[in-house]
Design a protein around this motif. Structure first.
Motif, PDB file in Angstrom:
ATOM      1  N   ARG A 189       5.586 -34.867 -13.275  1.00 39.63           N
ATOM      2  CA  ARG A 189       4.395 -35.333 -11.859  1.00 39.63           C
ATOM      3  C   ARG A 189       5.507 -35.296 -10.529  1.00 39.63           C
ATOM      4  NH1 ARG A 189      -0.691 -37.895 -11.037  1.00 39.63           N
ATOM      5  NH2 ARG A 189      -0.002 -38.960  -9.053  1.00 39.63           N
TER       6      ARG A 189
ATOM      7  N   VAL B 142       6.260 -32.125 -10.193  1.00 40.68           N
ATOM      8  CA  VAL B 142       5.633 -31.183  -9.281  1.00 40.68           C
ATOM      9  C   VAL B 142       5.750 -31.265  -7.764  1.00 40.68           C
ATOM     10  CG1 VAL B 142       3.332 -30.190  -8.881  1.00 40.68           C
ATOM     11  CG2 VAL B 142       4.386 -30.450 -11.676  1.00 40.68           C
TER      12      VAL B 142
ATOM     13  N   ALA C  32       8.814 -30.536  -5.620  1.00 42.38           N
ATOM     14  CA  ALA C  32       8.606 -28.801  -4.680  1.00 42.38           C
ATOM     15  C   ALA C  32       7.340 -28.202  -4.203  1.00 42.38           C
ATOM     16  CB  ALA C  32       8.189 -27.860  -6.478  1.00 42.38           C
ATOM     17  N   HIS C  33       6.612 -29.283  -3.845  1.00 41.85           N
ATOM     18  CA  HIS C  33       5.528 -29.053  -2.759  1.00 41.85           C
ATOM     19  C   HIS C  33       5.939 -29.697  -1.992  1.00 41.85           C
ATOM     20  CE1 HIS C  33       2.563 -26.308  -5.781  1.00 41.85           C
ATOM     21  NE2 HIS C  33       2.976 -27.572  -6.355  1.00 41.85           N
TER      22      HIS C  33
ATOM     23  N   ALA D 291      11.823 -29.274 -11.010  1.00 38.82           N
ATOM     24  CA  ALA D 291      10.724 -28.549  -9.804  1.00 38.82           C
ATOM     25  C   ALA D 291      11.453 -27.607  -9.235  1.00 38.82           C
ATOM     26  CB  ALA D 291      11.523 -29.662  -8.910  1.00 38.82           C
TER      27      ALA D 291
ATOM     28  N   SER E 217      11.303 -24.964 -11.874  1.00 37.33           N
ATOM     29  CA  SER E 217      10.926 -24.037 -12.437  1.00 37.33           C
ATOM     30  C   SER E 217       9.163 -24.089 -11.405  1.00 37.33           C
ATOM     31  CB  SER E 217      10.215 -24.621 -13.920  1.00 37.33           C
ATOM     32  OG  SER E 217      10.189 -25.741 -13.925  1.00 37.33           O
ATOM     33  N   GLU E 218       8.832 -25.003 -11.522  1.00 42.26           N
ATOM     34  CA  GLU E 218       7.607 -24.920 -10.269  1.00 42.26           C
ATOM     35  C   GLU E 218       7.329 -24.471  -9.316  1.00 42.26           C
ATOM     36  OE1 GLU E 218       3.632 -26.653  -9.089  1.00 42.26           O
ATOM     37  OE2 GLU E 218       4.622 -26.657 -11.419  1.00 42.26           O
TER      38      GLU E 218
ATOM     39  N   ARG F 174       7.036 -20.552 -10.657  1.00 46.47           N
ATOM     40  CA  ARG F 174       5.565 -20.787 -10.417  1.00 46.47           C
ATOM     41  C   ARG F 174       5.340 -20.501 -12.211  1.00 46.47           C
ATOM     42  NH1 ARG F 174       2.766 -16.057  -6.493  1.00 46.47           N
ATOM     43  NH2 ARG F 174       3.411 -17.682  -4.692  1.00 46.47           N
TER      44      ARG F 174
ATOM     45  N   GLY G  62       6.330 -23.852 -14.225  1.00 48.80           N
ATOM     46  CA  GLY G  62       5.638 -24.834 -14.776  1.00 48.80           C
ATOM     47  C   GLY G  62       6.379 -26.088 -15.060  1.00 48.80           C
ATOM     48  N   PRO G  63       6.783 -27.223 -15.264  1.00 53.00           N
ATOM     49  CA  PRO G  63       7.741 -27.503 -15.765  1.00 53.00           C
ATOM     50  C   PRO G  63       7.165 -27.935 -17.566  1.00 53.00           C
ATOM     51  CG  PRO G  63       6.168 -29.137 -14.402  1.00 53.00           C
ATOM     52  CD  PRO G  63       5.892 -27.737 -13.591  1.00 53.00           C
TER      53      PRO G  63
END
Length: 481
Positions: free
Chosen positions: A37, A40, A43-44, A69, A71-72, A75, A77-78
């Motif tokens: 989490r 993610v 990354a955002h 992050a 990998s997120e 696209r 995802g962790p």
């Protein structure tokens, strides 16, 4: 033949990891989802935090967060990326350990290293759990290899990466420093300390703290109590792995390059003892040092007068002797490892019910999977992701990281929901059933138990029963309006 030995070690470790990963059904552990989490959110653009808007460092491995992050952003995802990344790093760590053994003890040493490392569930069993064990093991091993080869720049940078993977890796610093000639010390110091100083300043600037919140929750305020707990933790591991410990102790007093690996293992174990250990099975915190430990064991066994007994001796000393002494109960450790994966699977079954609830903050102890999958704001009842609760006094009898609570604080926060039993039941649970379930896991769930038993909580919240499509029940408390 010699060139193929690192590949053999990598292949054996990956094979063992895939075996255990399949046995665990490739379920990442709940604590891994805390890191997922944070990755993610980073990354955002929300920072490496668990709850958006709350600057609390709840992940212990900044480098693992950064990689996931990425990998997120790609696209992937962790969750999907964590397993292949761990397999790659575990293969690298095993190969490097084999190279160390090969250079310091010859072909037989490398073969023994590959075999013993792959056979240790304390290493291979932890690889496919979503945790940072393989990442830390890779950088610790690589830093040690660079040091014994006399490469200060690589050793320093790899040490910094190791410390960003697991903070205990800082403790291998003296061993690597002593392995290098004095004229190369300044370069090593600059390469090792500069990245760590930048991390320290960035942590202070962003989170307002010098150490992760997880360190505060697990260690701060315990003093010598944590050391006593940590010595028990490392001592039990030592008794269960007597061959590794004996080989490391012998190598530490020898005037060879092998001493560097042994001192690195001892330093890392000392740091884990200082931290106080943790509650996970098979000595999870000591797992990253096992590749180097196995290299030491392989090299020590390879110098036996009769080398033909080295392989059976390695197997006997690593497994048979501790088992005969009733020190190593491997079955219990593996059962606990499987229980962690089962815990994730049971939490996954809650998602349909949780997603149907109106939006609101959830107070719970099992924050990882639930927080990651629902995206809700989570109030962590034991403080790993809450700065206030992490600084409350430790209570006696709690598992490391689960020994904080503050009922007054939680009630003042007024979360919309409280989830105490993170699994479905075949029949609706009564308040008494729920209390009994919490009591059965008191060392982990006492914070939830104390909140659930408080009359003020029961006056402010009402229990809800949600029935799933397969006629099972989710019990959750909702704030009265």
């Amino acid at each position: 033949m010699r060139r193929a030995l690192p590949l053999l070690a990598a292949a054996l470790t990956v094979g063992a990891a895939v075996f255990w990963g399949s046995w665990l059904r490739w379920d990442a552990f709940d604590d891994a989802y805390i890191t997922f989490r944070a990755a993610v959110n980073l990354a955002h653009g929300n920072g490496p935090v668990f709850n958006v808007g709350e600057r609390v460092e709840s992940a212990t491995s900044p480098l693992w967060v950064l990689l996931l992050a990425g990998s997120e952003l790609a696209r992937i995802g962790p969750v999907a990326a964590s397993m292949p990344l761990a397999l790659i790093f575990s293969a690298g760590a095993a190969a490097i350990a084999a190279v160390c053994a090969l250079e310091l003890g010859g072909t037989l040493a490398a073969v023994l290293t590959a075999l013993v490392l792959a056979l240790l569930p304390a290493w291979s069993g932890w690889i496919c759990t979503g945790m940072e064990v393989a990442l830390a093991g890779f950088f610790i091993s690589a830093a040690a290899l660079a040091a014994i080869r006399g490469k200060p720049t690589a050793a320093g940078l790899l040490l910094a990466a190791a410390a960003m993977s697991r903070p205990e890796a800082v403790a291998i610093f003296p061993a690597l420093l002593l392995a290098l000639p004095r004229p190369r010390w300044p370069r090593f110091l600059a390469c090792a300390l500069s990245p760590l100083l930048l991390l320290l300043l960035a942590r202070r600037a962003y989170f307002g703290e010098w150490v992760p919140n997880t360190y505060v929750a697990k260690r701060q305020g315990l003093g010598l109590t944590a050391v006593a707990r940590g010595l028990k933790y490392t001592g039990l591991f030592a008794l269960a792995n007597v061959a590794l410990v004996a080989a490391t102790a012998h190598a530490a007093v020898r005037k060879t390059a092998l001493r560097t690996l042994a001192l690195a293992c001892i330093g890392f174990a000392a740091a884990v003892a200082w931290d106080g250990g943790d509650h996970f099975p098979l000595a999870r915190l000591l797992s990253p040092i096992l590749p180097l430990g196995c290299a030491v064991l392989g090299a020590e066994l390879a110098i036996l007068p009769r080398r033909w007994i080295a392989i059976p001796a390695a197997v006997a000393l690593t497994f048979a002797v501790p088992k005969a002494c009733h020190v190593l109960d491997l079955a219990d450790g593996l059962y606990e490892l499987g229980s962690q994966a089962l815990f994730t699977r049971k939490a996954r079954e809650l998602l349909p019910g949780l997603r149907e609830l109106p939006q609101g903050r959830i107070a719970t102890i099992t924050i990882g999977f639930i927080g990651f999958e629902t995206g809700r704001n989570i109030l962590d009842l034991v403080g790993l992701a809450d700065a206030h609760i992490a600084r409350t006094p430790h209570f006696a009898g709690g598992a490391p990281g689960h020994d904080h609570t503050d009922v007054d604080y939680v009630l003042a926060q007024r979360p919309e929901y409280a989830l105490f039993v993170p699994q479905l039941s075949d029949a609706p649970l009564s308040t008494g059933d729920e209390a009994a379930w919490l009591e059965s896991l008191d060392s982990f769930l006492r914070a939830a138990r104390l909140l659930q038993a408080d009359p003020r909580f029961r006056a402010a919240y009402e229990p809800l029963d949600y029935m799933t499509a397969d006629n099972r029940h989710l019990r959750i408390w909702q704030l009265r309006h």
